[in-house]
Design an enzyme around this catalytic site. Structure first.
Site, PDB file in Angstrom:
ATOM      1  N   MET A 324       0.846  -1.311  -0.219  1.00 44.33           N
ATOM      2  CA  MET A 324       0.064  -0.132   0.210  1.00 44.33           C
ATOM      3  C   MET A 324       0.903   1.447   0.084  1.00 44.33           C
ATOM      4  O   MET A 324       1.188   1.777   0.995  1.00 44.33           O
ATOM      5  CB  MET A 324      -0.954   0.249   1.311  1.00 44.33           C
ATOM      6  CG  MET A 324      -1.996  -1.048   1.064  1.00 44.33           C
ATOM      7  SD  MET A 324      -3.270  -0.788   2.430  1.00 44.33           S
ATOM      8  CE  MET A 324      -4.353  -2.180   2.047  1.00 44.33           C
ATOM      9  N   HIS A 450      31.943  13.947  -5.073  1.00 44.97           N
ATOM     10  CA  HIS A 450      32.576  13.908  -3.860  1.00 44.97           C
ATOM     11  C   HIS A 450      32.515  15.378  -3.192  1.00 44.97           C
ATOM     12  O   HIS A 450      32.701  16.463  -3.969  1.00 44.97           O
ATOM     13  CB  HIS A 450      34.082  13.792  -3.672  1.00 44.97           C
ATOM     14  CG  HIS A 450      35.075  13.908  -2.574  1.00 44.97           C
ATOM     15  ND1 HIS A 450      34.530  12.972  -1.354  1.00 44.97           N
ATOM     16  CD2 HIS A 450      35.554  14.730  -2.140  1.00 44.97           C
ATOM     17  CE1 HIS A 450      35.430  13.388  -0.240  1.00 44.97           C
ATOM     18  NE2 HIS A 450      36.167  14.679  -0.726  1.00 44.97           N
TER      19      HIS A 450
HETATM   20  P1  FAD Z   1      -6.604   6.437  -1.631  1.00 46.82           P
HETATM   21  O1  FAD Z   1      -5.296   7.424  -1.676  1.00 46.82           O
HETATM   22  O2  FAD Z   1      -6.978   5.786  -0.276  1.00 46.82           O
HETATM   23  O3  FAD Z   1      -7.738   7.118  -2.678  1.00 46.82           O
HETATM   24  C1  FAD Z   1      -8.960   6.497  -2.570  1.00 46.82           C
HETATM   25  C2  FAD Z   1      -9.980   7.724  -2.911  1.00 46.82           C
HETATM   26  O4  FAD Z   1     -11.049   7.039  -3.234  1.00 46.82           O
HETATM   27  C3  FAD Z   1     -10.088   8.645  -1.515  1.00 46.82           C
HETATM   28  O5  FAD Z   1     -10.234   9.703  -1.674  1.00 46.82           O
HETATM   29  C4  FAD Z   1     -11.669   8.064  -1.378  1.00 46.82           C
HETATM   30  O6  FAD Z   1     -12.324   9.111  -1.012  1.00 46.82           O
HETATM   31  C5  FAD Z   1     -12.259   7.668  -2.697  1.00 46.82           C
HETATM   32  N1  FAD Z   1     -13.548   6.798  -2.766  1.00 46.82           N
HETATM   33  C6  FAD Z   1     -13.370   5.805  -2.096  1.00 46.82           C
HETATM   34  N2  FAD Z   1     -14.697   5.014  -2.385  1.00 46.82           N
HETATM   35  C7  FAD Z   1     -15.367   5.817  -3.448  1.00 46.82           C
HETATM   36  C8  FAD Z   1     -16.741   5.925  -4.122  1.00 46.82           C
HETATM   37  N3  FAD Z   1     -17.532   4.763  -4.173  1.00 46.82           N
HETATM   38  N4  FAD Z   1     -16.977   6.846  -4.666  1.00 46.82           N
HETATM   39  C9  FAD Z   1     -16.047   7.854  -4.839  1.00 46.82           C
HETATM   40  N5  FAD Z   1     -14.807   8.112  -4.329  1.00 46.82           N
HETATM   41  C10 FAD Z   1     -14.490   7.122  -3.534  1.00 46.82           C
HETATM   42  N6  FAD Z   1       2.604   6.061   0.891  1.00 46.82           N
HETATM   43  C11 FAD Z   1       3.784   6.230   0.300  1.00 46.82           C
HETATM   44  O7  FAD Z   1       4.235   5.815  -0.830  1.00 46.82           O
HETATM   45  N7  FAD Z   1       4.392   7.061   1.005  1.00 46.82           N
HETATM   46  C12 FAD Z   1       4.185   7.547   1.927  1.00 46.82           C
HETATM   47  O8  FAD Z   1       5.060   8.537   2.675  1.00 46.82           O
HETATM   48  C13 FAD Z   1       2.975   7.483   2.708  1.00 46.82           C
HETATM   49  N8  FAD Z   1       2.563   8.040   3.965  1.00 46.82           N
HETATM   50  C14 FAD Z   1       1.348   7.620   4.454  1.00 46.82           C
HETATM   51  C15 FAD Z   1       1.159   8.059   5.688  1.00 46.82           C
HETATM   52  C16 FAD Z   1      -0.184   7.962   6.082  1.00 46.82           C
HETATM   53  C17 FAD Z   1      -0.572   8.462   7.511  1.00 46.82           C
HETATM   54  C18 FAD Z   1      -0.732   7.023   5.449  1.00 46.82           C
HETATM   55  C19 FAD Z   1      -2.299   6.672   6.158  1.00 46.82           C
HETATM   56  C20 FAD Z   1      -0.759   6.585   4.287  1.00 46.82           C
HETATM   57  C21 FAD Z   1       0.578   6.737   3.806  1.00 46.82           C
HETATM   58  N9  FAD Z   1       0.967   6.240   2.532  1.00 46.82           N
HETATM   59  C22 FAD Z   1       2.012   6.552   1.922  1.00 46.82           C
HETATM   60  C23 FAD Z   1       0.262   5.271   1.553  1.00 46.82           C
HETATM   61  C24 FAD Z   1      -0.668   5.977   0.753  1.00 46.82           C
HETATM   62  O9  FAD Z   1      -1.380   7.020   1.217  1.00 46.82           O
HETATM   63  C25 FAD Z   1      -1.486   5.100  -0.134  1.00 46.82           C
HETATM   64  O10 FAD Z   1      -0.776   3.728  -0.430  1.00 46.82           O
HETATM   65  C26 FAD Z   1      -2.084   5.767  -1.473  1.00 46.82           C
HETATM   66  O11 FAD Z   1      -3.070   7.017  -1.001  1.00 46.82           O
HETATM   67  C27 FAD Z   1      -3.091   5.001  -2.254  1.00 46.82           C
HETATM   68  O12 FAD Z   1      -3.657   5.605  -3.063  1.00 46.82           O
HETATM   69  P2  FAD Z   1      -4.931   5.163  -3.698  1.00 46.82           P
HETATM   70  O13 FAD Z   1      -5.492   6.016  -4.745  1.00 46.82           O
HETATM   71  O14 FAD Z   1      -5.071   3.671  -3.985  1.00 46.82           O
HETATM   72  O15 FAD Z   1      -6.171   5.185  -2.467  1.00 46.82           O
HETATM   73  P1  NAD Z   2       2.166  -1.846   8.859  1.00 45.06           P
HETATM   74  O1  NAD Z   2       1.552  -3.152   8.210  1.00 45.06           O
HETATM   75  O2  NAD Z   2       3.142  -1.528   8.173  1.00 45.06           O
HETATM   76  O3  NAD Z   2       2.478  -1.987  10.399  1.00 45.06           O
HETATM   77  C1  NAD Z   2       1.461  -2.472  11.316  1.00 45.06           C
HETATM   78  C2  NAD Z   2       2.515  -3.259  12.476  1.00 45.06           C
HETATM   79  O4  NAD Z   2       1.474  -3.531  13.419  1.00 45.06           O
HETATM   80  C3  NAD Z   2       3.064  -4.386  12.246  1.00 45.06           C
HETATM   81  O5  NAD Z   2       4.411  -4.330  12.775  1.00 45.06           O
HETATM   82  C4  NAD Z   2       2.350  -5.417  13.123  1.00 45.06           C
HETATM   83  O6  NAD Z   2       3.099  -6.591  13.626  1.00 45.06           O
HETATM   84  C5  NAD Z   2       1.767  -4.559  14.184  1.00 45.06           C
HETATM   85  N1  NAD Z   2       0.667  -5.135  14.786  1.00 45.06           N
HETATM   86  C6  NAD Z   2      -0.422  -5.583  14.313  1.00 45.06           C
HETATM   87  N2  NAD Z   2      -1.571  -5.879  15.192  1.00 45.06           N
HETATM   88  C7  NAD Z   2      -0.770  -5.510  16.445  1.00 45.06           C
HETATM   89  C8  NAD Z   2      -1.266  -5.644  17.832  1.00 45.06           C
HETATM   90  N3  NAD Z   2      -2.560  -6.115  18.077  1.00 45.06           N
HETATM   91  N4  NAD Z   2      -0.577  -5.314  18.822  1.00 45.06           N
HETATM   92  C9  NAD Z   2       0.696  -4.779  18.474  1.00 45.06           C
HETATM   93  N5  NAD Z   2       1.039  -4.738  17.313  1.00 45.06           N
HETATM   94  C10 NAD Z   2       0.271  -5.096  16.144  1.00 45.06           C
HETATM   95  O7  NAD Z   2       0.904  -1.073   8.936  1.00 45.06           O
HETATM   96  P2  NAD Z   2       0.987   0.594   9.104  1.00 45.06           P
HETATM   97  O8  NAD Z   2       2.077   1.030   9.915  1.00 45.06           O
HETATM   98  O9  NAD Z   2      -0.455   1.116   9.689  1.00 45.06           O
HETATM   99  O10 NAD Z   2       0.758   1.254   7.688  1.00 45.06           O
HETATM  100  C11 NAD Z   2      -0.351   0.999   6.757  1.00 45.06           C
HETATM  101  C12 NAD Z   2       0.067   1.091   5.268  1.00 45.06           C
HETATM  102  O11 NAD Z   2       0.368   2.311   5.084  1.00 45.06           O
HETATM  103  C13 NAD Z   2       1.320   0.210   4.826  1.00 45.06           C
HETATM  104  O12 NAD Z   2       1.082  -0.508   3.644  1.00 45.06           O
HETATM  105  C14 NAD Z   2       2.433   1.282   4.871  1.00 45.06           C
HETATM  106  O13 NAD Z   2       3.213   0.859   3.849  1.00 45.06           O
HETATM  107  C15 NAD Z   2       1.682   2.450   4.432  1.00 45.06           C
HETATM  108  N6  NAD Z   2       2.301   3.721   4.650  1.00 45.06           N
HETATM  109  C16 NAD Z   2       3.494   3.976   4.021  1.00 45.06           C
HETATM  110  C17 NAD Z   2       4.389   5.158   4.547  1.00 45.06           C
HETATM  111  C18 NAD Z   2       5.583   5.325   3.802  1.00 45.06           C
HETATM  112  O14 NAD Z   2       5.892   4.855   2.935  1.00 45.06           O
HETATM  113  N7  NAD Z   2       6.474   6.279   4.316  1.00 45.06           N
HETATM  114  C19 NAD Z   2       3.921   5.736   5.651  1.00 45.06           C
HETATM  115  C20 NAD Z   2       2.605   5.473   6.263  1.00 45.06           C
HETATM  116  C21 NAD Z   2       2.128   4.332   5.853  1.00 45.06           C
END
Ligand code: FAD
Ligand code: NAD
Length: 471
Positions: A324, A450
């Protein structure tokens, strides 16, 4: 009633997957529309994910550095104060600027932006419950589902986004909690723990597994990262599971015990962040009206060309298989559109980088040691510590290392793992090398400027088949 407009490609969801796909589709000359329900484009990533979290990570790091890391640099600062409201405002402005930017790109590429919730009526028709009221039907030859993901709830703890929060609450707290407990030591947990710990919160991370960082992070790097984060003040409880939560009082009480069973302990805090993963989001999409199937983890099932069992309905991003990540969603979006417009597309799932934006950052591409061992692949290791890198020394940023894993026989790079101040930028070179099937010697024989941190990258590659010069 007015006739439903007919599009070549219709995207449901305007997150990174949907909006990038829609722009690409417009560029390919296809009549395109994108339905988004949240009232802003950019999805999780721009609105409540990647972008706001990186704004807070950057500015909380600067604050923390000014407080704790200026004297030795010869900088004497006076009174340093946190203005959390302004920090949040700066974050909101970055978000607003970027989401508006996507709207502009839609106009530029002739993509129709339909504000509302999309739901399948039949294989070619989507009903949109419009944000401004009313309903509209939209028809399309191709439909791409890009509805993303949502945070997985913790059973028994109701999310109020104030005391019991997900990442969405964690980027919007109005004051620094005195004590915060984070359930889950994955990337979200550690990034958010970093922000609030730097701003003054006492943060404890409870992780079920024996290592932090979530899936994919190399164990040696995860260990270094944990050590450094501990020095910054974060507390860790590994091999520990949260068994129950109670938010009925002033703060939140969590019952925790050793993952393998053992004595129970209670952790009390003001705020609990639930960060145990995310799950695909397909609620209200009317999948039952078209008979599209989900797997046991609720991911939409697709083939290699992103097609569901109805070939003109495809799925990309967080709501289907794979990591994700925003950049993964983006790659799939371009490929899915190219399958429609050209008949072929390309995503190399073996070359998708991961970055954790803590300080120092952790970044990797390809496989880690445990994964290679499990497949019985013989590999060589080359490492180089930033303590031996001249630029890291001048920057007083010597924590971390670069680690190369390459095939013992062919020297082909199998994985690159970095912990260091700019690991997230540096991993681009590793990703390019993996994408091109480079050997570690190819990288080591490439001239690097460098003094740069990237020289540590080159020297780690060198150490894989020969010896590093400076270590
Ligand atoms: P989403 O971004 O979830 O977009 C889906 C959209 O569909 C939403 O806006 C929703 O409102 C809309 N939608 C849903 N159902 C409907 C419907 N029926 N009709 C109309 N609209 C609808 N990834 C990274 O690579 N780097 C990062 O640093 C990073 N940081 C993150 C930090 C946090 C706190 C979180 C939560 C996630 C992070 N991620 C990061 C993960 C990243 O946000 C997701 O992988 C990415 O947004 C996925 O894109 P998507 O378009 O598949 O889904
Ligand atoms: P994650 O799956 O990366 O980590 C969840 C962690 O919670 C795991 O280490 C798991 O062992 C632990 N866990 C699960 N159940 C637990 C329990 N009951 N008690 C204690 N520990 C437990 O999920 P996330 O950190 O929530 O991130 C969700 C997704 O969003 C990921 O796919 C991540 O790649 C994406 N994301 C990416 C970035 C980035 O790329 N910088 C930033 C934020 C989120």
């Amino acid at each position: 009633a007015t006739e439903a407009p007919e599009y070549d490609v219709l995207f449901i969801g305007g997150g990174v997957a949907g909006y990038v796909g829609a722009i690409k589709s417009g560029q390919e000359g296809l009549k395109t529309a994108c339905i988004e329900k949240r009232g802003a484009l950019g999805g999780t990533c721009l609105n409540v994910g990647c972008i706001p979290s990186k704004s807070l990570l950057n500015n909380s790091h600067l604050y923390h550095q000014i407080l704790h890391d200026t004297k030795k640099r010869g900088i004497e600062v006076g009174d340093v104060k946190l203005n959390l409201q302004q920090m949040m405002k700066a974050k909101d402005e970055s978000v607003a600027g970027l989401t508006k930017g996507v709207e502009f790109l839609f106009k530029k590429n002739k993509v129709d932006y339909i504000k509302g919730t999309g739901s399948f009526v039949d294989e070619h028709t989507v009903a949109v419950n419009l944000v401004d009221g009313g309903e509209q039907h939209v028809r399309a030859k191709n439909i791409i589902i890009a509805t993303g993901s949502e945070s997985t709830p913790f059973p028994g703890l109701e999310i109020d986004e104030k005391k019991v929060i997900t990442s969405t609450g964690a980027i919007a707290l109005t004051e620094v909690p005195k004590k915060m407990t984070v359930i889950g030591g994955g990337i979200i947990g550690l990034e958010m723990a970093s922000v609030w710990s730097r701003l003054g919160s006492e943060v404890t991370v409870v992780e079920f597994l024996g290592q932090i960082g979530g899936p994919g992070m190399d164990a040696e790097i995860a260990k270094q990262s944990q050590k450094i984060l501990s020095k910054q003040g974060m507390k860790f409880k590994l091999n520990t599971k949260v068994t129950a939560g109670d938010a009925s009082g002033n703060g939140v009480k969590l019952s925790v015990e050793a993952a393998k069973g053992g004595k129970e302990e209670t952790l009390e805090s003001d705020v609990v962040l639930v960060a145990i993963g995310r799950r695909p989001y397909t609620e209200g999409l009317g999948l039952e009206n078209v008979g599209i199937e989900l797997d046991e983890r609720k991911r939409l099932i697709i083939d290699q060309e992103y097609r569901t069992k109805i070939p003109h309905i495809r799925v990309i991003g967080d709501c289907t298989f794979g990591p994700m990540l925003a950049h993964k969603a983006e790659e799939e979006a371009v490929a899915a559109v190219e399958y429609i417009s050209k008949g072929h597309g390309h995503v190399n799932y073996a070359a998708i980088p991961s970055v954790m934006y803590t300080h120092p950052e952790v970044a990797w591409v390809g496989q880690n040691e445990a994964e290679l061992k499990a497949q019985k692949i013989n590999y060589k290791i080359g490492t180089f510590p930033f303590t031996a890198n001249s630029r890291a020394k001048t920057n007083l940023e010597t924590d971390g290392m670069v680690k190369f894993l390459s095939d013992a026989e062919t020297d082909r790079i199998l994985g690159v793992h970095i912990i260091g101040a700019n690991a997230g930028e540096m991993i681009a070179e590793g990703t390019l090398a993996v994408e091109y099937g480079a050997s570690s010697e190819d990288v080591a024989r490439t001239c690097h400027a460098h003094p740069t941190l990237a020289e540590a990258f080159k020297e780690a590659a060198m150490a894989t088949y020969s010896s590093a010069i400076h270590f």
